[in-house]
Design an enzyme around this catalytic site. Structure first.
Site, PDB file in Angstrom:
ATOM      1  N   HIS A 241      48.971  34.459  38.938  1.00  0.00           N
ATOM      2  CA  HIS A 241      48.896  35.618  38.048  1.00  0.00           C
ATOM      3  C   HIS A 241      48.736  36.918  38.839  1.00  0.00           C
ATOM      4  CE1 HIS A 241      47.566  33.300  34.177  1.00  0.00           C
ATOM      5  NE2 HIS A 241      48.793  33.011  34.553  1.00  0.00           N
TER       6      HIS A 241
ATOM      7  N   TYR B 138      46.589  39.573  28.038  1.00  0.00           N
ATOM      8  CA  TYR B 138      46.005  38.339  27.508  1.00  0.00           C
ATOM      9  C   TYR B 138      45.949  38.305  25.982  1.00  0.00           C
ATOM     10  CZ  TYR B 138      44.920  36.135  31.933  1.00  0.00           C
ATOM     11  OH  TYR B 138      45.031  35.505  33.144  1.00  0.00           O
TER      12      TYR B 138
ATOM     13  N   GLU C 204      40.519  36.710  38.160  1.00  0.00           N
ATOM     14  CA  GLU C 204      41.589  37.558  38.674  1.00  0.00           C
ATOM     15  C   GLU C 204      41.088  38.930  39.083  1.00  0.00           C
ATOM     16  OE1 GLU C 204      44.476  37.220  35.521  1.00  0.00           O
ATOM     17  OE2 GLU C 204      44.613  35.056  35.860  1.00  0.00           O
TER      18      GLU C 204
END
Length: 395
Positions: free
Chosen positions: A85, A95, A137
């Site tokens: 990602h 998201y 992330e």
């Protein structure tokens, strides 16, 4: 924290996801791209066309359902996917879009069986899982940006050298267009390259392993030309035929978990199939720089000598380096393969790194396990979305 009712519903619907998962994720991608075509600038069109992305997402959703009581159990998979990602530039704002269309796809495929209670439970579960990904992330983005020479998302790089390594593989040396240094990286990691190909509506992103040990000057990627005219070949053909010295591409910071364990002093075995040699070259260079006495056994399978990138360099190293041995196997010209008998000569305490096409890796890993090597000794990387290898799925 998920309620017990939600956990119960999620676990109860796991078998349904196993049965209909790919159908759900196929509908998800279709409807999401129809509503948000801009996301086609992010996703790999080749993986979509071949169904790889749909299968990988279905596997991830199913794993989350099975382990909903203990999401820490899937953290290794979360980290692996998070690396992908980050290399694609996925951001938190995307998201909610994914969640909306995933829930719609579940409802579309399951119909009346997807009761409001089931949809609400999956909405709650998705929110928790998405938060985990976003948090992981964020840490990766911050780390990439804060290191020397680092940055966030994409940055312009200039091609400063282009070297043909074999009939099919060409190396590209990439330097930051702003004149800065490049960050260090772990041997085995990859970068994403984003290009706008003339005549194509959307940007295209591909991941390429870094094929030399880190230095402060340049990245090197070594790209196999794919001439089969499917979506998978468009970027490689563009790079080979149109991207010349002085050309510019967009690049993400290095990512990936298929990396050399430099803490060990055990023998190292590299099993490369075709272009799978690229991350193993980075590892080899690093070992020769830092652990010159650590035994290296390099086995490279290719169709023919003209297809074998870096064969001359490795043959030279074999002659110069006492602790490195290199053996090539050419299937089409010599009828040679890395067989079980070849693998039987590997030191039993070796750390083994495998990279290449899926069939090659399945064969190598199955034989290694049959010979008594543990899964902890076997490290591998598959080019593309995470699809379970049969050799490991059965043990």
């Amino acid at each position: 924290m998920l309620s017990q009712e939600t956990r119960t519903i999620i676990k109860a619907t796991a078998p349904v996801l196993a049965q209909h998962g790919t159908t759900i994720t196929t509908e998800f991608y279709r409807s999401m791209f129809e509503a948000h075509p801009e996301l086609l600038n992010v996703f790999n069109h080749a993986n979509q066309a071949k169904g790889r992305q749909q299968t990988a997402l279905a596997n991830t959703v199913y794993a989350a359902a099975v382990h909903i009581d203990n999401l820490e159990a899937i953290l290794p998979s979360v980290v692996q996917i998070a690396h992908k990602h980050v290399s694609l530039g996925i951001v938190p704002e995307q998201y909610p879009i994914v969640g909306e269309f995933l829930l719609k796809a579940i409802k579309t495929v399951l119909g009346d069986a997807a009761t409001p209670e089931i949809i609400n439970a999956w909405a709650e579960a998705y929110g928790v899982i998405a938060d985990v990904f976003i948090s992981v992330e964020k840490g990766m983005y911050d780390q990439a940006a804060e290191q020397n020479g680092g940055w966030r998302l994409f940055k312009d790089f200039t091609v400063v050298e282009k070297v043909q390594e074999s009939d099919l593989i060409t190396s590209f040396y990439l330097k930051p267009a702003d004149g800065s240094t490049v960050p260090t990286y772990q041997p085995g990691q990859y970068i994403s390259v984003r290009v706008k190909i003339p005549g194509e509506q959307y940007m295209m992103i591909r991941q390429y392993s870094l094929s030399k040990a880190a230095d402060a000057e340049t990245f090197r990627i070594s790209v196999k030309r794919e001439d089969d005219q499917d979506p998978n070949g468009k970027v490689s053909v563009y790079l080979h035929d149109q991207l010349e010295v002085g050309g510019v591409v967009e690049v993400t910071p290095p990512a990936g978990e298929f990396v050399l364990d430099e803490s060990r002093q055990t023998p190292v075995v590299f099993l490369a199939g075709g272009v799978g040699i690229t991350p193993l070259m980075s590892m080899t260079e690093r070992l020769l720089q830092t652990s010159a006495n650590r035994p290296i056994h390099f086995y490279h399978a290719a169709r023919s000598e003209k297809d074998a990138a870096f064969a001359d360099a490795l043959t030279k190293l074999d002659a110069e380096q006492e602790h490195l041995s290199y053996i090539s196997f050419f299937s089409e010209t010599d009828g040679q393969f890395i067989t079980r008998e070849v693998l039987a000569n590997i030191p039993q305490n070796a750390d083994i790194y495998v990279c290449g096409p899926v069939g090659f890796m399945e064969s190598m890993i199955a034989n290694l396990i049959d010979l008594g090597f543990s899964q902890e000794q076997i490290h591998y990387e598959f080019f593309g979305p995470s699809i379970a290898l049969k050799a490991l799925a059965t043990v």
